[in-house]
Design a protein around this motif. Sequence first.
Motif, PDB file in Angstrom:
ATOM      1  N   ARG A 355       0.793  -1.024   0.460  1.00 52.78           N
ATOM      2  CA  ARG A 355       0.214   0.133  -0.258  1.00 52.78           C
ATOM      3  C   ARG A 355       0.800   1.300  -0.439  1.00 52.78           C
ATOM      4  NH1 ARG A 355      -2.965   0.459   5.318  1.00 52.78           N
ATOM      5  NH2 ARG A 355      -0.785   1.073   6.227  1.00 52.78           N
ATOM      6  N   ASP A 401      -3.349  -4.016   2.099  1.00 48.64           N
ATOM      7  CA  ASP A 401      -2.478  -3.117   3.054  1.00 48.64           C
ATOM      8  C   ASP A 401      -2.354  -4.906   4.156  1.00 48.64           C
ATOM      9  OD1 ASP A 401      -4.984  -5.051   3.669  1.00 48.64           O
ATOM     10  OD2 ASP A 401      -5.434  -3.207   5.125  1.00 48.64           O
ATOM     11  N   PHE A 436      -7.764   0.053  -1.983  1.00 48.22           N
ATOM     12  CA  PHE A 436      -6.930   1.296  -2.628  1.00 48.22           C
ATOM     13  C   PHE A 436      -7.522   1.911  -3.004  1.00 48.22           C
ATOM     14  CE2 PHE A 436      -4.007   2.529  -4.881  1.00 48.22           C
ATOM     15  CZ  PHE A 436      -2.866   3.328  -3.871  1.00 48.22           C
TER      16      PHE A 436
END
Length: 606
Positions: A355, A401, A436
């Motif tokens: 990320r 993430d 995202f």
Amino acid sequence: MTTETAPAGRITLPGGEMLAWSDLPQKRLADGGPLAALATRLVPPGARVLVAGPHDPALLDQLGHAQVTCLLRSHPDAVALAHRAAHVVVGGPAGLPDETYDVVIAAAGLDPVESVEGARLGWSGVLARLVAAVRPGGALLLRLDNPLGLHRLVATTPWYAARDDSAWVIGGVLDRGHPANRAQLRERLTEAGLRPTACWAAYPDVASPTALLDADHLDRDAGSGLFDAVLHGACAGGSTRDTVLQDPARLAVDALHAGRAADLAPGWLVLAHRPADTRDHPPAADIDLPVALMQTGRPGIGVSEVLHGPSGWRWGLATTTGTPTTAAAPFASREAAYRDADALSGPVPSGRLLRTLLLDAALRRDLATLRTLLHGYAGWLADQADDDGRIAGAAALAGTDNVVVDGERYAVLDPSWRATGALPADVVLARGLWRFAAGLLTGGYAHPWSSTLDVAGLTVVLGGLAGHDLDRATVTEAVETEAAIAAALHGLDLDGRVNLATELQTIAPTDPPVGSRSYQQLREAWLRQREEISRLAALTAWTEELLTSRERALRRAETTIGLLSGSISYRVGRLAITPARLAKRGARAAKRRATAVLAPKQEEQQ
């Protein structure tokens, strides 16, 4: 001296007790929190422990394998905690008996140890008294608040404006009686005769930390995907109920990559040892100190930890004496996902968080890097799929993430999050990209795509960069899957799952990010909303102008027709045309009549 409401012989009142005051924390730590897990690791079975200052009762429960003495200034707190300790001393540190302890824990700091009803020793005086209570070879675990910590940088109310009853001591950098940073604290401890051996940065709040991270490793491993994920998760989850000036999670991650995460921590927990006299006291056994301790957010699984071994960092479960850490995942439903504690036993993969790399590339408008990262992510997910194109286990929940990138290698960071059933590979990819995209748009990050894209549209664009042709129907299925997974992991019922799915489907780029409410992000959301309103207003004005011009042209045409219809030439033309029209109509009627008469005769002849 004893009281009538406490067990006989457990409470001692040497003087200086505060009879009408309570220090028990209003925000309780969950059983098996990082502080309790660290204390359990430091305290061997049967050790004599002094807990100085107000601590959460859960900490005392985790120290049931030791002989615990509490030093408190509040008499009501002593009565409440007397059943959890072998002995409670109520008053200032001057009332401590001349005894020594294997471990002294002052994880609430030194200011709450001192009573306002007795003789005031000051910070240095309290430290000297607690150091004297540490036996040779013993240890002191001490908390120090950071006057320049993250909590003060994002707070809406300045620290110097505190007016509550507990604000007897206002800490600031100008108070020379208190150390203001780690170096000054190490110097004070060394002067007091202790040897500092370890220091952990406490996030997001030093009073109730959900993450304890080794400060030295934070300084050295600025690009660690583990620290990145832990800091973001701790700060994003720890401030969801408070309004802040700016996003603490983003600030903590930026501080990490700048090598200043330890310096900006809200506070530190320092472990210091007193040199052992081997003639009278054997040295304490070496303890494998954790690199990181993280609260999982829900009870039952305990605290996950990271230990540094010969082959690198390894996952583990912190040992506690309270709730078993190997209990089943405590979620209301295991239909979509669950957390497997047994999976936290392998090595921690190295690399940077996906990320963060994607956000960095988006901010720099680096489409080549974005394409490379997303192609690698999609290819790695495809390698995890079975022959039917479905992904199961930890890889099915591997979003950006929870994936680290090391060169061309992709790996799941925390493998304990698992999907109950296998999911289609395109849905897994769409879910990761949608998460995202939602964070990118609602977070106000600059990016190289059109500002008119919604979250689903940007997800489709990201899928194209990853080499996959995702459609909006797949994105909708991915959002529904995200709602089911979040409902399972957070224990939501059916109504909560439906409401969550509705909220996720309606996320717009003009919305602020989910979680903390920061003035900075709210202002950015307001600017995006204003820009969208300006665009819609301009579109509306253009449409109105177009309609007005068309209406004017139509009126001009009608006026022209009206003028022409009343002119002499128009009347003459109508007089000339009317007989021709009548003749044409008559010819057509005669033709139809002739056709009707001749048709039966032709049929007879045939």
